[in-house]
Motif scaffolding. Sequence first.
Motif: not given
Length: 627
Positions: A367-371, A373-385
């Motif tokens: 997670e710390k290696d990606f950007n 945000t509240e908009k591009n994440s949900i539930n357990y972390g970064l959304k697939d797209k």
Amino acid sequence: MFGHSLYKEIHHHLFLFLAMLCFWMKSYFAFLYGFHLDIENSVQSFILFITPLSSTLFFFGFSLFFTGKLHKFAVIAIDFMLTAILYANILYHRFFNDFITAPDIMQFNNFSQLSGSAKALAHPTDLLYWLDVIIIIGCAFLTQTPLSRHNKRPIASVFMVALMVFVVNLTLAEGQRTQLLSRAFDRAKLVKLLGLYNYHIYDTVINIRTSTQKAFADSSDATQIKNYVKANEVPANPEFFGKAKGKNVILISLESTQNFLINAKLHNEEVTPFLNQLAKNTFYFNNFYHNTGQGKTSDAEFLIDNSLYPLPRGAVYTTNAHNKYEAIPALLKKFGYTSVVFHGNHKSFWNRDIMYRTLGYDRFYSEKDFNVTEKNSINYGLKDKPFFQQAFPKLKNLKQPFYAKFIMLSNHFPFILDHGEASLERADTGDGVVNRYFQTARYEDEALEAFFHQLKTSGLYENSVIILYGDHYGLSDNHNKGLAKALHRDTLTRYDHYQLQKVPLFIHIPGMDGKRSKTMETVGGEIDLQPTILHLLGIQTEDNIVFGSDLFSSERESLTVLRDGSAISNQYIYANPEQTCYSKSNGDIVDLQRCTKIRERAKQDLAYSDKVIYGDLLRFLKNEDTK
């Protein structure tokens, strides 16, 4: 005189008796309605009624060692802790259709990230499980402070009655299931016949016993298992061996993706149009099963990297992360490979940051290696797209050849998307989880299509073996009613349960797409992927401890073993623990003897694999190789 003395004793301990009675009844109704245990006869109904009693007397009995206000505080504290254990199991059972084990407690660092799932699992009526705690706290202020002195007689009496009730319980339980305590894998049966709290005590004892196996293991154990594995080894298929030598390997974990999604339609639309097309152009295995246990996604990772089975309780990633393993990343170092993992979740979830180092991975992009945000994440972390979009530049810049694993997240319970992201209407089954499952599966499919486009335009596609696999089931048996409706079935049977453990597997091999690729009918599982991958790269596995076999081998036995002891061949399904043999083709129950061979294979494979992990046996083989 005796009646007056008894009345005086009860009155003196009224607060304690009220607490125990409330907790006993609450536990009984929770067992009856919260866990949906399969009660087969009147004896089991009686057992279910008395099982909470011995635990109630035993644990609340410790409050009698305190006097005055401390006694009341002890009663409240015991009631709260036992209720917390009960409620945690209820939530766990709703999702996994299983019960918490001692090793699960070691995964406490995961719990802070489970708030989304816990919220989806909670029901408004769950407040009733805590009602007696509130009542007891209220009574503590309204009743007189009891027990100004210690009295050994009621203390001894409470523990003696608890022991007597437990002996009666155990005797009746053994009558319902012989060798009950030696069948630790059947947790539902243990809870039904021993009670939840007695089960937890027993499970703790088992955990302590298995933890000592490492201290008593020696090299002769490793040699015995190596000989067993060698006897079951099958040769590689010459047509496929080394076909991808020196190529990259891209491994993609399809979160909670079950095989029934492939070619399924909802509202006259394909649920997974990209994967459907991929099944026509690559090697698609339609009889591929997950072999995971309680570790779910982490178990699937462990299976694939090591060709060892996960443990019957807990997850290897959290309980045995410092063992010696012969994992793919470590083996590929000798051939100049760089091994990395991409996952848009916190690095410590499932203890991955520690386990990946043990397995030989060079880098973990968490997670710390990606950007994020509240908009591009949900539930357990970064959304697939956005996950694939951000991960691709990192992948492209890796030194080749590489072994890269991508762990997707969006198709995870409770299967939710932000407004406007779903391109498929919800199903209408009466079960919200099932309804949303098809939407998140479509979102996953779209993310994969975009990622494959990047791979092809960059040239990585034709220089990489690409493997996509479903990691474990998405919908547990608790959602069978809704799933049956989605599949246009009246009901789902126990035979159907095993069919639903199928997960998709796709293998793209450079230069072999199109006419040479086809649907593969062989029965296999995640346990088979390690030798399959290594053989494609031209690496022999004959000296390794592996319990799987190359999926492309023409001499492999069409068979896979599930973690619960069940086994599936191309002809039969052996169902454990009910010990039933089904015809795989139509689900008819057949003579159990037809399943004898695969049943014994399952028993032996699991026992030996567990011995390897609990005893850390690969350390001995590694020492011998060094010498």
